[in-house]
Design a protein around this motif. Structure first.
Motif, short mmCIF file in Angstrom:
data_model
loop_
_atom_site.label_atom_id
_atom_site.label_comp_id
_atom_site.label_asym_id
_atom_site.label_seq_id
_atom_site.Cartn_x
_atom_site.Cartn_y
_atom_site.Cartn_z
N ILE A 1 0.91 -1.21 0.05
CA ILE A 1 0.11 -0.12 -0.09
C ILE A 1 0.90 1.09 -0.05
CG2 ILE A 1 -1.49 1.55 1.42
CD1 ILE A 1 -3.07 -1.34 2.27
N ARG A 2 2.10 1.44 0.87
CA ARG A 2 2.74 2.46 1.09
C ARG A 2 3.56 2.75 -0.24
NH1 ARG A 2 3.20 0.22 6.32
NH2 ARG A 2 5.13 -0.99 5.76
N GLN A 3 4.11 1.52 -0.86
CA GLN A 3 5.19 1.53 -1.82
C GLN A 3 4.16 2.03 -3.22
OE1 GLN A 3 6.96 -2.08 -3.20
NE2 GLN A 3 6.78 -1.23 -5.37
N TYR A 4 3.02 1.51 -3.56
CA TYR A 4 1.96 1.88 -4.83
C TYR A 4 1.57 3.15 -4.53
CZ TYR A 4 3.01 -3.07 -6.13
OH TYR A 4 3.50 -4.37 -6.55
N ALA A 5 1.17 3.50 -3.40
CA ALA A 5 0.44 4.90 -3.21
C ALA A 5 1.76 5.91 -3.57
CB ALA A 5 -0.06 5.08 -1.72
N GLY A 6 3.01 5.78 -3.10
CA GLY A 6 4.11 6.51 -3.20
C GLY A 6 4.13 6.70 -4.92
N GLU A 7 4.20 5.44 -5.67
CA GLU A 7 4.29 5.57 -7.10
C GLU A 7 3.32 6.24 -7.87
OE1 GLU A 7 4.70 1.28 -8.61
OE2 GLU A 7 6.38 0.96 -7.26
N LEU A 8 1.89 6.04 -7.44
CA LEU A 8 1.16 6.58 -8.24
C LEU A 8 1.08 8.17 -8.06
CD1 LEU A 8 -2.16 4.23 -7.68
CD2 LEU A 8 -0.68 4.53 -9.88
N VAL A 9 1.23 8.58 -6.91
CA VAL A 9 1.35 9.97 -6.44
C VAL A 9 2.40 10.60 -7.30
CG1 VAL A 9 1.79 11.78 -4.81
CG2 VAL A 9 0.32 10.09 -4.44
N ALA A 10 3.63 9.97 -7.44
CA ALA A 10 4.95 10.22 -8.23
C ALA A 10 4.48 10.55 -9.84
CB ALA A 10 6.11 9.44 -7.95
N LEU A 11 3.79 9.72 -10.27
CA LEU A 11 3.12 9.94 -11.52
C LEU A 11 2.22 10.99 -11.92
CD1 LEU A 11 2.24 6.11 -12.35
CD2 LEU A 11 4.26 7.44 -13.16
#
Length: 328
Positions: free
Chosen positions: A79-89
């Motif tokens: 959850i933490r990893q993918y939330a960060g990835e999506l926001v970075a996009l």
């Protein structure tokens, strides 16, 4: 003269063409973070309904919308990893599925619009200021309430009158809201004499140990509430409940399909279909703060007659008549 006339008319058409139609001409970017796995049946149904809702509103992945999916598999680290990835996009908007997912997204962005689907107590969790006026950059569709869990306890008692205690199965690592839910359940008036107690499990081994221990306590039933970890392992939970002759009810229909006794909860594909409307409205210029949080409008009650027979239960005609679906 004809060329100048054409240019003038084309320019005029561009000025008068609806803003929504013009907005859809460029590729927009949507991030989707799901709390479950890509292969579980519930998730597939939800995403299919979401796509259908988008399609009806004129959005199609690969044509005027690019969708970036992430699947957290009920794991806090993902959850933490993918939330960060999506926001970075830096997408135009994010659809977040589940309370832990949206809580993480809220920590990462105050500017990207977020539409949530299947969130518990968004006001109590601090995700929005109020249901009618969310403020901020987040709005969406809530899921289970304490009242719905209360309804589950009543149905469990009707199906298994010998049950005097219901264990609410949950994963403390992934769900920050269960203390709130248990507090609200304790404070709510009860229509049946059924004690609700917490039962924690954060791994498959813990699920097995916990369910086996519950089954050894006479008069115990099981409630599987809203929980990303539980939905990922719902088949295992149903099999363990059946093997240990433990009557149970879940907010997830898949629990019954996999051999559990009953389910009662919101129609989650309908929630995702309705979520597409908020995504559409925000992409066309609406602010999340202006869109009130909506609650479920459709609910499903499903009963497994075969599971009831294996548990030695005879379900009343009244209870069966309430079911939207009876699995033989």
């Amino acid at each position: 003269m004809r060329r100048r006339e054409f240019v003038r008319l084309a320019a005029g058409a561009a000025m008068t063409w609806p803003l929504g139609a013009r907005a859809q001409q460029r590729m927009r970017k949507l991030g989707v973070l799901m709390i479950g796995t890509e292969n579980d049946p519930d998730s597939r149904l939800r995403i299919a309904a979401f796509h259908e809702g988008l399609r009806q509103l004129g959005w199609q992945d690969g044509r005027n919308l690019h969708i970036e999916y992430r699947w957290a598999a009920g794991r806090p680290d993902l959850i933490r990893q993918y939330a960060g990835e999506l926001v970075a996009l830096a997408p135009d908007i994010i659809l977040g599925n589940g309370t832990p997912v949206v809580a993480e997204l809220k920590q990462l962005t105050r500017s990207i619009p977020i539409v949530f689907a299947n969130v518990f107590d968004p006001v109590g969790m601090g995700l929005v200021e109020s249901l009618s006026q969310p403020r901020g950059n987040i709005t969406g569709f809530s899921f289970v309430t304490p009242e719905l869990i209360g309804k589950c306890t009543s149905l469990l008692k009707d199906a298994a009158p010998g049950v005097t205690r219901a264990a609410l199965l949950h994963s403390p690592k992934i769900n920050p809201f269960y203390p709130n839910l248990l507090r609200d359940l304790a404070a709510a008036p009860r229509s049946v004499a059924l004690e609700v107690v917490p039962a924690a499990a954060d791994s498959v081994d813990a699920l097995r140990t916990t369910i086996e221990a519950l089954a050894r306590a006479p008069g115990t039933g099981l409630i599987i509430g809203p929980d990303g970890f539980m939905i990922v392992h719902i088949s295992t939970i149903a099999q363990l409940a059946a093997a240990n002759r433990l009557p149970g009810i879940s907010v997830y229909r898949q629990f019954v399909v996999e051999g559990g006794l009953m389910s009662y909860g919101p129609d989650t594909p309908d929630i995702f279909r309705r979520s597409a409307d908020y995504v559409d409205r925000i992409l066309k210029g609406a602010a999340p703060a202006e869109l009130p949080v909506q609650q479920p409008t459709k609910f499903e009650f499903v009963v497994n007659q075969k599971a009831a027979g294996a548990l030695g239960l005879t379900l009343s005609s009244t209870l069966l008549s309430l079911a939207d679906e009876v699995i033989e």
